[in-house]
Design an enzyme around this catalytic site. Structure first.
Site, PDB file in Angstrom:
ATOM      1  N   PRO A  88       0.808  -1.229   0.000  1.00 19.18           N
ATOM      2  CA  PRO A  88       0.000   0.000   0.000  1.00 19.18           C
ATOM      3  C   PRO A  88       0.836   1.271   0.000  1.00 19.18           C
ATOM      4  O   PRO A  88       0.315   2.347  -0.280  1.00 19.18           O
ATOM      5  CB  PRO A  88      -0.838  -0.125   1.280  1.00 19.18           C
ATOM      6  CG  PRO A  88      -0.111  -1.100   2.136  1.00 19.18           C
ATOM      7  CD  PRO A  88       0.575  -2.046   1.205  1.00 19.18           C
ATOM      8  N   GLU A 115       1.077  -7.808   8.345  1.00 22.20           N
ATOM      9  CA  GLU A 115       1.295  -6.377   8.575  1.00 22.20           C
ATOM     10  C   GLU A 115       2.353  -5.796   7.646  1.00 22.20           C
ATOM     11  O   GLU A 115       2.621  -4.606   7.669  1.00 22.20           O
ATOM     12  CB  GLU A 115       1.722  -6.137  10.028  1.00 22.20           C
ATOM     13  CG  GLU A 115       0.601  -6.343  11.044  1.00 22.20           C
ATOM     14  CD  GLU A 115      -0.583  -5.429  10.770  1.00 22.20           C
ATOM     15  OE1 GLU A 115      -0.391  -4.206  10.634  1.00 22.20           O
ATOM     16  OE2 GLU A 115      -1.720  -5.940  10.691  1.00 22.20           O
ATOM     17  N   ARG A 153      -2.870  -7.794 -21.240  1.00 19.56           N
ATOM     18  CA  ARG A 153      -3.695  -7.335 -22.367  1.00 19.56           C
ATOM     19  C   ARG A 153      -2.950  -6.355 -23.270  1.00 19.56           C
ATOM     20  O   ARG A 153      -3.402  -6.074 -24.379  1.00 19.56           O
ATOM     21  CB  ARG A 153      -5.000  -6.736 -21.858  1.00 19.56           C
ATOM     22  CG  ARG A 153      -4.840  -5.461 -21.064  1.00 19.56           C
ATOM     23  CD  ARG A 153      -6.108  -5.111 -20.282  1.00 19.56           C
ATOM     24  NE  ARG A 153      -7.321  -5.312 -21.035  1.00 19.56           N
ATOM     25  CZ  ARG A 153      -7.803  -4.453 -21.922  1.00 19.56           C
ATOM     26  NH1 ARG A 153      -7.138  -3.338 -22.152  1.00 19.56           N
ATOM     27  NH2 ARG A 153      -8.918  -4.699 -22.571  1.00 19.56           N
ATOM     28  N   ASP A 168      -8.850   1.963 -24.820  1.00 17.88           N
ATOM     29  CA  ASP A 168      -9.249   1.829 -23.418  1.00 17.88           C
ATOM     30  C   ASP A 168      -9.174   3.148 -22.672  1.00 17.88           C
ATOM     31  O   ASP A 168      -8.427   4.055 -23.045  1.00 17.88           O
ATOM     32  CB  ASP A 168      -8.326   0.833 -22.695  1.00 17.88           C
ATOM     33  CG  ASP A 168      -8.617  -0.591 -23.103  1.00 17.88           C
ATOM     34  OD1 ASP A 168      -9.722  -0.853 -23.597  1.00 17.88           O
ATOM     35  OD2 ASP A 168      -7.726  -1.438 -22.925  1.00 17.88           O
TER      36      ASP A 168
END
Length: 247
Positions: A88, A115, A153, A168
């Site tokens: 994160p 964690e 992709r 896209d």
């Protein structure tokens, strides 16, 4: 492209990589995916891969030794593979980052858990930490699936049409324009007449304007990074003026 995934839960990838586009890419030999169970590199009989954090605190931390051995096993076969850790705190994963990764010959994704991962893994082995958004997942496996899907992709031959990836959302910095197919009318809602006109110049102009309008309404921050023509600027000013007047 060669992709290696390092995980504590290898079965989480069985479904996503056995269906749809990724399955076809693997069958065509365009993408090769190997999944490595980090527990196989633990040295004790309990296959321990986590421990309490130094300094105290809640949760557990992934141990450095099993991860180091697993990464080194991959690196021995693929010394030039780019090594990414899902985290994160990493750089935000975007379409531009997906293009960067798709240009690599090999990609290794380490799936974080608990964690966090012992910091020495990042210091010694990881080229980059990557986050798929400002939220926290139970583990890095879902993030790895997202990364593999977005990158795969973009590999030539994976999609059925060359234009699919180019059109896209985010490929040109804007959100994608609305799409329609048969029937031309459904419950009182009709397909915009311009799309039925056969006038490709007008269709392209409509699509550009719709992309601009959607981006300004939903993600105006993206417009800062888009090269806008004079016509684009005038159109956005017109749309903004109508919004201010409640039209």
């Amino acid at each position: 492209m060669k992709i290696d995934l390092l995980t504590l839960f290898p079965d989480m990838f069985t479904g996503p990589f056995s269906e749809s586009m990724i399955k076809l890419a693997i069958e065509k030999g365009l993408v090769e995916i190997d999944i490595h169970n980090i527990r196989d590199f633990a040295v004790d009989r309990h296959r321990t891969t986590d421990d309490y954090p130094y300094g105290g605190g809640a949760g557990m931390v992934m141990k450095v030794e099993p991860l180091a051995s697993c990464i080194e096993a991959v690196r021995k076969r693929l010394p030039d593979s780019k090594i990414v850790l899902t985290s994160p705190r990493g750089r935000l994963f975007t379409q531009a980052v997906a293009r960067e990764f798709a240009a690599e010959e090999a990609l290794t994704i380490v799936c974080g858990r608990y964690e966090g991962v012992d910091e020495r893994v990042s210091e010694l082995f990881v080229d980059e930490e990557i986050s798929i958004g400002d939220f926290v997942l139970t583990g890095g496996e879902p993030a790895a699936i997202v990364i593999v899907d977005a990158v795969s992709r973009l590999i030539p031959g994976v999609l059925g049409s060359r234009e699919s990836a180019a059109d896209d959302s985010f490929s040109n910095g804007l959100l994608e324009y609305p799409q329609y197919t048969r029937p031309p009318e459904f419950r009182g809602r009709e397909v915009p007449s311009v799309l039925l006109s056969g006038n490709h110049g007008e269709i392209a102009r409509w699509r550009r304007r719709e992309s601009l309008k959607k981006t300004m309404a939903v993600r105006p921050d993206l417009l800062k990074g888009v090269e806008l023509s004079r016509e684009d600027v005038q159109y956005l000013a017109c749309v903004g003026s109508r919004d201010e007047n409640g039209e």
